[in-house]
Design a protein around this motif. Structure first.
Motif, mmCIF file in Angstrom:
data_model
loop_
_atom_site.group_PDB
_atom_site.id
_atom_site.type_symbol
_atom_site.label_atom_id
_atom_site.label_comp_id
_atom_site.label_asym_id
_atom_site.label_seq_id
_atom_site.Cartn_x
_atom_site.Cartn_y
_atom_site.Cartn_z
ATOM 1 N N UNK A 183 0.832 -1.207 0.000
ATOM 2 C CA UNK A 183 0.000 0.000 0.000
ATOM 3 C C UNK A 183 0.865 1.256 0.000
ATOM 4 N N UNK A 184 2.017 1.165 0.650
ATOM 5 C CA UNK A 184 2.922 2.319 0.709
ATOM 6 C C UNK A 184 3.451 2.660 -0.681
ATOM 7 N N UNK A 185 3.573 1.647 -1.506
ATOM 8 C CA UNK A 185 4.085 1.881 -2.862
ATOM 9 C C UNK A 185 2.938 2.188 -3.818
ATOM 10 N N UNK A 186 1.907 1.349 -3.786
ATOM 11 C CA UNK A 186 0.865 1.425 -4.816
ATOM 12 C C UNK A 186 -0.381 2.187 -4.400
ATOM 13 N N UNK A 187 -0.456 2.585 -3.133
ATOM 14 C CA UNK A 187 -1.679 3.229 -2.649
ATOM 15 C C UNK A 187 -2.759 2.183 -2.466
ATOM 16 N N UNK A 303 11.594 1.989 -10.528
ATOM 17 C CA UNK A 303 10.160 1.688 -10.337
ATOM 18 C C UNK A 303 9.873 0.244 -9.930
ATOM 19 N N UNK A 305 10.257 -2.326 -6.650
ATOM 20 C CA UNK A 305 10.529 -2.308 -5.206
ATOM 21 C C UNK A 305 10.516 -3.742 -4.690
ATOM 22 N N UNK A 307 11.231 -6.554 -1.731
ATOM 23 C CA UNK A 307 11.334 -6.781 -0.285
ATOM 24 C C UNK A 307 11.409 -8.274 -0.001
ATOM 25 N N UNK B 158 10.780 7.354 -1.862
ATOM 26 C CA UNK B 158 11.362 6.421 -2.823
ATOM 27 C C UNK B 158 12.702 5.905 -2.290
ATOM 28 N N UNK B 161 12.236 3.579 0.655
ATOM 29 C CA UNK B 161 11.779 2.247 0.234
ATOM 30 C C UNK B 161 12.935 1.456 -0.381
ATOM 31 N N UNK B 162 13.720 2.130 -1.176
ATOM 32 C CA UNK B 162 14.840 1.429 -1.819
ATOM 33 C C UNK B 162 15.890 0.997 -0.798
ATOM 34 N N UNK B 164 15.256 0.468 2.379
ATOM 35 C CA UNK B 164 14.582 -0.277 3.467
ATOM 36 C C UNK B 164 14.705 0.456 4.811
ATOM 37 N N UNK B 170 9.068 7.508 7.035
ATOM 38 C CA UNK B 170 8.524 6.491 6.134
ATOM 39 C C UNK B 170 7.070 6.205 6.495
ATOM 40 N N UNK B 173 4.607 9.395 5.755
ATOM 41 C CA UNK B 173 4.373 9.892 4.397
ATOM 42 C C UNK B 173 3.276 9.081 3.699
ATOM 43 N N UNK B 175 1.325 7.151 0.490
ATOM 44 C CA UNK B 175 1.920 6.222 -0.484
ATOM 45 C C UNK B 175 2.569 6.953 -1.654
ATOM 46 N N UNK B 176 3.558 6.295 -2.244
ATOM 47 C CA UNK B 176 4.274 6.851 -3.400
ATOM 48 C C UNK B 176 3.302 7.257 -4.494
ATOM 49 N N UNK B 177 2.363 6.367 -4.768
ATOM 50 C CA UNK B 177 1.406 6.582 -5.844
ATOM 51 C C UNK B 177 0.615 7.872 -5.620
ATOM 52 N N UNK B 241 6.530 8.784 -11.563
ATOM 53 C CA UNK B 241 7.407 8.490 -10.430
ATOM 54 C C UNK B 241 8.637 9.358 -10.352
#
Lengths: 435, 268
Positions: A183-187, A303, A305, A307, B158, B161-162, B164, B170, B173, B175-177, B241
């Motif tokens: 969710x943090x990446x994609x919403x 782009x 990510x 984990x 970003x 996240x990269x 970690x 973190x 904030x 989401x990135x999107x 992005x």
């Protein structure tokens, strides 16, 4: 059901066993299923001295909250009843149960409802479970004045802890951590496509959580289609051979890989190619396999990510630490609210004195009205009664409020004694006794 | 009016400083709910005082308070604060108040410091076009600033996240999107208002026979080209992005430089 005007002393208590005091096996034995609760509540109300009761029973705890004239006397009888209902010896219950009374029982309830006493700190399921236990007890007419106030206060405490602290925030399980990171990446995950590589338990679990979070489409990749058929059917997803991953990877917003393969099966080049075809949309990769399925270098692709299980564990650890930090504020809220409850309970000690005082003066007023209203019209009688009530309320307003304040501040017994002397209440009680 | 104006010049920066501090606590404190209402209330009070200051200033100057750099900065700060309040309401970005209000507060402090109550507008600027042109320009600057703040935060998240790095920044904030989309939206709105400002400016120049294009105008068109380019490449080539965020930040830096190199030429 007890009358709130009942003058016998009332003491709150809790008797229970939880994950800290009893083994899973014992907890399972002591557990009450939903349909068993009403009957057990009613049975508890038959215990001598018991006035109110609420039974909370979850997989991690079974607890009996009650109001009794003498909790220490009620305790062995409750243990006996509980033991016989569940086929457990009284000794076993006594050895693994805790017993708190008055202020300690209040604090215990507040800790439980605030999830400070839970196996997973901050899990909020317990809040709903307590509300449900309370509802069942109310339905069975096992809750009255005292427990009603206690549980309403408890629910308020739970709400305060939820809104004023972060104790419930952040995932504390690996699967939820993966969803949280996605969710943090994609919403919002609604409508997202999830690719699952491998048909094992871990992949299935991750797919379940992502499905719950709103992911819409699932593509299951496996070396043999037959193994993944059930998974695809369960999630309404597509089945693909692992060899087709190259072609389909770009369509996946999230890729979960959990195979037992000894080598890397998803390379940086594959991820790079997929990212190129995604028109700048990010791709979220979770590698929960050991040894790793996805080339660690894939995380460097723009782009993309990536984990691993260790990263997810780190997220969980950070969140647990944050919850522990928040629990200090939650404890402060509990202390504040428990102090209010202590005051309320202490204030109740003065209630019989106030009642005797008002009864005495009410009787005097009525006697005088009878004397002066004799032979007068109904209208005059009504006016005299109204005047009498008004004067009585005005004269007794300050003594009543002062006595209540003294009671709440812990001076109830002394206040009761001096009020008795000043207003000659002891004589009144003696006369009452004679009458 | 003078004592009121003096009091407001003191109160407005103070209110913004206090509000920024509350938003700072909101962002970094684990229990943000304790500060949420206070922060929005602080911003509302700051905005009300800010409006009062602009009105008093206009009354005192007997014109729209958009003629000097100080006045412009005060108006820019006001638009930024309004934009944040709108964003807080529409896109649930209350947590980001610290990052919006820091430049806002800076603009207010510098703006109040640079106010010149005795400044008379040169004849070239005594035109009804001035208000529309400046308001549209400042609105575009505010939108670009907002887009840049969000783009900057995108790059921060970003990187976290990269690498970690799952710290409090973190966690707090969005989401990135979301950061990416919001940044693109504000950039689009900024580009649109800048086009409007340019058209108004062009009509004004033609109507009043003012000087043609100078270096300042060229630089502004370059800024517009960067922001429009970022938007178009996002649509056409999928430059979302990180690339989009970097383009927005380049546009913002150019915008700052453009405003440092001077003002338009006003020769007839």
């Amino acid at each position: 059901m007890q009358d709130r005007e009942d003058t016998a002393p009332a003491h709150a208590f809790v008797l229970g066993a939880n994950h800290l005091t009893a083994s899973v096996a014992l907890r399972d034995k002591l557990l009450f299923r939903e349909e068993e609760l009403p009957e057990f509540c009613r049975a508890l109300m038959q215990v001598p001295g018991m006035r109110e009761v609420v039974v909370l029973s979850t997989c991690n705890r079974s607890e009996i909250y009650g109001i009794s004239a003498q909790p220490s006397v009620s305790r062995p009888m409750i243990e006996k009843l509980w033991g016989s209902a569940k086929g457990v010896s009284e000794d076993e219950i006594r050895n693994h149960a805790y017993f708190h009374s008055q202020g300690d029982s209040v604090r215990h309830l507040f800790r439980v409802i605030g999830s400070l006493d839970s196996m997973v700190l901050g899990e909020m399921q317990i809040f709903g479970q307590i509300k449900e236990a309370y509802r069942v007890a109310v339905e069975q007419r096992c809750v009255d004045f005292y427990l009603n106030h206690l549980f309403q206060s408890g629910i308020r405490v739970g709400k305060r802890i939820r809104s004023e602290t972060s104790i419930h925030e952040g995932a504390v399980s690996i699967s939820y951590a993966a969803v949280e990171l996605a969710k943090k990446v994609l919403g919002d995950l609604k409508g997202k496509t999830v690719g699952v590589v491998g048909a094992g338990e871990m992949g299935e679990l991750a797919a379940q959580y992502l499905h719950k979070a709103g992911a819409a489409r699932f593509v299951f990749f496996n070396r043999t289609l037959a193994t993944a058929e059930k998974l695809a059917a369960d999630f309404g997803g597509e089945l693909c051979l692992l060899a087709d991953l190259d072609k389909r990877l770009a369509q996946c917003d999230i890729l979960v890989s959990a195979t037992g393969a000894p080598d890397i099966i998803i390379t940086k080049a594959q991820v790079q190619e997929a990212a190129r075809h995604r028109g700048g949309r990010p791709i979220f990769l979770i590698d929960i396999a050991a040894p790793r399925d996805i080339d660690p270098e894939a995380g460097k692709v723009s782009n993309a990510f990536l984990f691993t299980i260790d990263d997810l564990k780190n997220v969980v650890n950070e969140n647990v630490a944050m919850r522990k930090e928040s629990s200090r504020h939650a404890l402060a809220i509990i202390d504040e609210e428990a102090a209010k409850m202590d005051g309320w309970f202490q204030g109740l000690e003065i209630v019989p004195t106030i009642r005797t005082l008002r009864d005495k003066y009410n009787a005097m007023v009525e006697k005088e009205i009878e004397k002066w209203a004799a032979g007068q019209s109904d209208e005059t009688r009504r006016q005299l009664e109204s005047l009498g009530r008004s004067l009585l309320n005005k004269f007794l307003h300050h003594p009543t409020t002062r006595l209540k304040l003294l009671g709440e501040s812990g001076d109830g017994k002394r206040a009761s004694y001096f009020a008795g002397l000043l207003f000659a209440l002891a004589e009144e009680e003696r006369e009452d006794a004679k009458g | 009016m003078e004592p009121v104006l003096l009091a407001l010049k003191f109160l407005v920066p103070l209110a913004y400083l206090a509000t920024t501090a509350i938003y700072g606590r909101l962002f970094f404190a684990p229990e943000e709910s304790r500060f949420a209402r206070k922060a929005t209330l602080g911003l509302a009070i700051s905005l009300i005082l800010h409006i009062a200051l602009l009105l008093c200033l206009g009354y005192s100057l007997q014109r729209c308070p958009l003629g000097t750099i100080g006045e412009g900065l005060l108006f820019l700060a006001w638009i930024l604060a309004v934009i944040h309040l709108l964003s807080e309401w529409l896109a649930d970005t209350r947590r980001l108040g610290l990052f919006t209000l820091l430049p806002t507060t800076l603009c207010v402090v510098v703006g109040v410091f640079l106010l010149r109550p005795d400044f008379a507008l040169p004849p070239q600027l005594q035109s009804s076009f001035l208000v529309f042109h400046i308001v549209a320009s400042l609105a575009s600057y505010a939108c670009f600033s907002m887009a840049s703040i969000l783009a900057g935060l995108y790059l921060v998240l970003h990187a976290k996240l990269k690498h970690k790095n799952f710290d409090i920044t973190f966690r707090k904030l969005p989401p990135l999107d979301k950061l990416d989309k919001l940044s693109a939206n504000w950039s689009f709105l900024g580009s649109a208002t800048m086009v409007v400002a340019s058209v108004i400016g062009w009509v004004w120049v033609r109507k009043d026979g003012l000087a043609g294009m100078n270096f300042k105008e060229l630089a502004i068109y370059l800024v517009l080209a960067v922001f429009l380019g970022a938007g178009i490449s996002r649509r056409l080539f999928g430059w979302r992005g990180r690339r989009h965020a970097i383009a927005i930040l380049i546009g913002f830096l150019l915008m700052l430089l453009t405003n440092m190199i001077g003002t338009h030429g006003f020769q007839n």
